[in-house]
Write a protein that holds these residues in place. Sequence first.
Motif, PDB file in Angstrom:
ATOM      1  N   GLU A  51       0.857  -1.182   0.000  1.00 29.52           N
ATOM      2  CA  GLU A  51       0.000   0.000   0.000  1.00 29.52           C
ATOM      3  C   GLU A  51       0.888   1.224   0.000  1.00 29.52           C
ATOM      4  N   ASP A  52       0.533   2.211  -0.834  1.00 32.04           N
ATOM      5  CA  ASP A  52       1.172   3.512  -0.724  1.00 32.04           C
ATOM      6  C   ASP A  52       0.057   4.536  -0.527  1.00 32.04           C
ATOM      7  N   GLU A  53       0.370   5.781  -0.642  1.00 28.97           N
ATOM      8  CA  GLU A  53      -0.592   6.835  -0.333  1.00 28.97           C
ATOM      9  C   GLU A  53      -1.862   6.750  -1.173  1.00 28.97           C
ATOM     10  N   GLU A  54      -1.733   6.434  -2.461  1.00 35.59           N
ATOM     11  CA  GLU A  54      -2.894   6.477  -3.348  1.00 35.59           C
ATOM     12  C   GLU A  54      -3.273   5.142  -3.973  1.00 35.59           C
ATOM     13  N   HIS A  55      -2.473   4.081  -3.749  1.00 34.84           N
ATOM     14  CA  HIS A  55      -2.712   2.811  -4.432  1.00 34.84           C
ATOM     15  C   HIS A  55      -2.553   1.611  -3.503  1.00 34.84           C
ATOM     16  N   TYR A  56      -3.215   0.519  -3.890  1.00 36.55           N
ATOM     17  CA  TYR A  56      -2.869  -0.811  -3.419  1.00 36.55           C
ATOM     18  C   TYR A  56      -2.093  -1.424  -4.571  1.00 36.55           C
ATOM     19  N   VAL A  57      -0.998  -2.107  -4.263  1.00 37.81           N
ATOM     20  CA  VAL A  57      -0.159  -2.700  -5.296  1.00 37.81           C
ATOM     21  C   VAL A  57      -0.089  -4.201  -5.046  1.00 37.81           C
ATOM     22  N   LEU A  58      -0.526  -4.957  -6.037  1.00 31.54           N
ATOM     23  CA  LEU A  58      -0.544  -6.410  -5.959  1.00 31.54           C
ATOM     24  C   LEU A  58       0.597  -6.946  -6.814  1.00 31.54           C
ATOM     25  N   LEU A  59       1.455  -7.776  -6.232  1.00 29.78           N
ATOM     26  CA  LEU A  59       2.542  -8.433  -6.946  1.00 29.78           C
ATOM     27  C   LEU A  59       2.261  -9.928  -6.932  1.00 29.78           C
ATOM     28  N   VAL A  60       2.236 -10.548  -8.128  1.00 27.44           N
ATOM     29  CA  VAL A  60       1.856 -11.951  -8.247  1.00 27.44           C
ATOM     30  C   VAL A  60       2.935 -12.699  -9.029  1.00 27.44           C
ATOM     31  N   ASP A  61       3.426 -13.804  -8.482  1.00 28.57           N
ATOM     32  CA  ASP A  61       4.415 -14.629  -9.177  1.00 28.57           C
ATOM     33  C   ASP A  61       3.718 -15.479 -10.234  1.00 28.57           C
ATOM     34  N   LEU A  62       4.002 -15.166 -11.507  1.00 32.04           N
ATOM     35  CA  LEU A  62       3.369 -15.875 -12.623  1.00 32.04           C
ATOM     36  C   LEU A  62       4.374 -16.228 -13.720  1.00 32.04           C
ATOM     37  N   PRO A  63       5.500 -16.860 -13.384  1.00 28.31           N
ATOM     38  CA  PRO A  63       6.459 -17.183 -14.440  1.00 28.31           C
ATOM     39  C   PRO A  63       5.844 -18.126 -15.475  1.00 28.31           C
ATOM     40  N   GLY A  64       6.094 -17.816 -16.745  1.00 26.71           N
ATOM     41  CA  GLY A  64       5.593 -18.660 -17.824  1.00 26.71           C
ATOM     42  C   GLY A  64       4.153 -18.407 -18.222  1.00 26.71           C
ATOM     43  N   VAL A  65       3.481 -17.449 -17.585  1.00 25.94           N
ATOM     44  CA  VAL A  65       2.094 -17.132 -17.929  1.00 25.94           C
ATOM     45  C   VAL A  65       2.097 -15.945 -18.891  1.00 25.94           C
ATOM     46  N   ARG A  66       1.362 -16.094 -19.992  1.00 24.26           N
ATOM     47  CA  ARG A  66       1.290 -15.032 -21.000  1.00 24.26           C
ATOM     48  C   ARG A  66       0.199 -14.029 -20.614  1.00 24.26           C
ATOM     49  N   PRO A  67       0.409 -12.749 -20.951  1.00 22.70           N
ATOM     50  CA  PRO A  67      -0.600 -11.728 -20.616  1.00 22.70           C
ATOM     51  C   PRO A  67      -1.987 -12.060 -21.163  1.00 22.70           C
ATOM     52  N   GLU A  68      -2.052 -12.656 -22.341  1.00 23.02           N
ATOM     53  CA  GLU A  68      -3.364 -12.975 -22.927  1.00 23.02           C
ATOM     54  C   GLU A  68      -4.074 -14.116 -22.201  1.00 23.02           C
ATOM     55  N   ASP A  69      -3.378 -14.792 -21.292  1.00 22.73           N
ATOM     56  CA  ASP A  69      -3.975 -15.880 -20.524  1.00 22.73           C
ATOM     57  C   ASP A  69      -4.382 -15.448 -19.119  1.00 22.73           C
ATOM     58  N   LEU A  70      -4.439 -14.132 -18.885  1.00 26.23           N
ATOM     59  CA  LEU A  70      -4.801 -13.589 -17.577  1.00 26.23           C
ATOM     60  C   LEU A  70      -6.149 -12.879 -17.631  1.00 26.23           C
ATOM     61  N   GLU A  71      -6.864 -12.933 -16.524  1.00 23.40           N
ATOM     62  CA  GLU A  71      -8.141 -12.235 -16.390  1.00 23.40           C
ATOM     63  C   GLU A  71      -8.199 -11.614 -14.997  1.00 23.40           C
ATOM     64  N   LEU A  72      -8.636 -10.358 -14.934  1.00 24.51           N
ATOM     65  CA  LEU A  72      -8.732  -9.639 -13.669  1.00 24.51           C
ATOM     66  C   LEU A  72     -10.156  -9.132 -13.504  1.00 24.51           C
ATOM     67  N   LEU A  73     -10.745  -9.390 -12.350  1.00 23.69           N
ATOM     68  CA  LEU A  73     -12.108  -8.952 -12.061  1.00 23.69           C
ATOM     69  C   LEU A  73     -12.082  -8.139 -10.772  1.00 23.69           C
ATOM     70  N   GLU A  74     -12.644  -6.934 -10.828  1.00 22.34           N
ATOM     71  CA  GLU A  74     -12.720  -6.054  -9.651  1.00 22.34           C
ATOM     72  C   GLU A  74     -14.177  -5.964  -9.215  1.00 22.34           C
ATOM     73  N   GLU A  75     -14.423  -6.164  -7.921  1.00 23.09           N
ATOM     74  CA  GLU A  75     -15.773  -6.050  -7.368  1.00 23.09           C
ATOM     75  C   GLU A  75     -15.674  -5.384  -6.000  1.00 23.09           C
ATOM     76  N   GLY A  76     -15.888  -4.064  -5.977  1.00 22.03           N
ATOM     77  CA  GLY A  76     -15.760  -3.341  -4.708  1.00 22.03           C
ATOM     78  C   GLY A  76     -14.327  -3.360  -4.242  1.00 22.03           C
ATOM     79  N   SER A  77     -14.076  -3.994  -3.103  1.00 21.63           N
ATOM     80  CA  SER A  77     -12.703  -4.124  -2.619  1.00 21.63           C
ATOM     81  C   SER A  77     -12.168  -5.543  -2.837  1.00 21.63           C
ATOM     82  N   ARG A  78     -12.914  -6.348  -3.578  1.00 26.47           N
ATOM     83  CA  ARG A  78     -12.505  -7.722  -3.871  1.00 26.47           C
ATOM     84  C   ARG A  78     -11.937  -7.792  -5.281  1.00 26.47           C
TER      85      ARG A  78
END
Length: 142
Positions: A51-78
């Motif tokens: 966490e910094d002043e204006e953001h939450y920062v999520l770091l995820v270990d995903l070696p070998g995963v292509r960007p086109e194979d990722l999906e992100l869903l935001e729901e409120g704070s989840r």
Amino acid sequence: MLDRPDHLETLRKLKELQERIAELAYQLTGALPEGQPLEPAAWVPRVDLLEDEEHYVLLVDLPGVRPEDLELLEEGSRVTLAGVRHPLPGTYLLEERPMGTFRRTLELPGPIEEGTAQASLRQGVLEVRFRKREGAKLPLAQ
């Protein structure tokens, strides 16, 4: 005389156990919309949440995963991150890194401005920055 254990068979059994544990962890911590069937996750990526002043920062270990194979869903704070790591061509003689689908759901400490996430995938680490809603920002140090 004791038989020497088959190391490949032992590794296979350990991998199956790891997959079962990952699926159980997802069932206990992941959230699905009502009526949606559980798609078993083959593995669960490790994350850091900063966490910094204006953001939450999520770091995820995903070696070998292509960007086109990722999906992100935001729901409120989840936030839910899902995707797949595909096997590479060839015959695996040793396979310790999990393959297949993954899903990770996290509850952020506060609300975010939906649709403002910025993501980058570098050297196998996904970084996602979520802008905090105005009321969730940290006060400035005086």
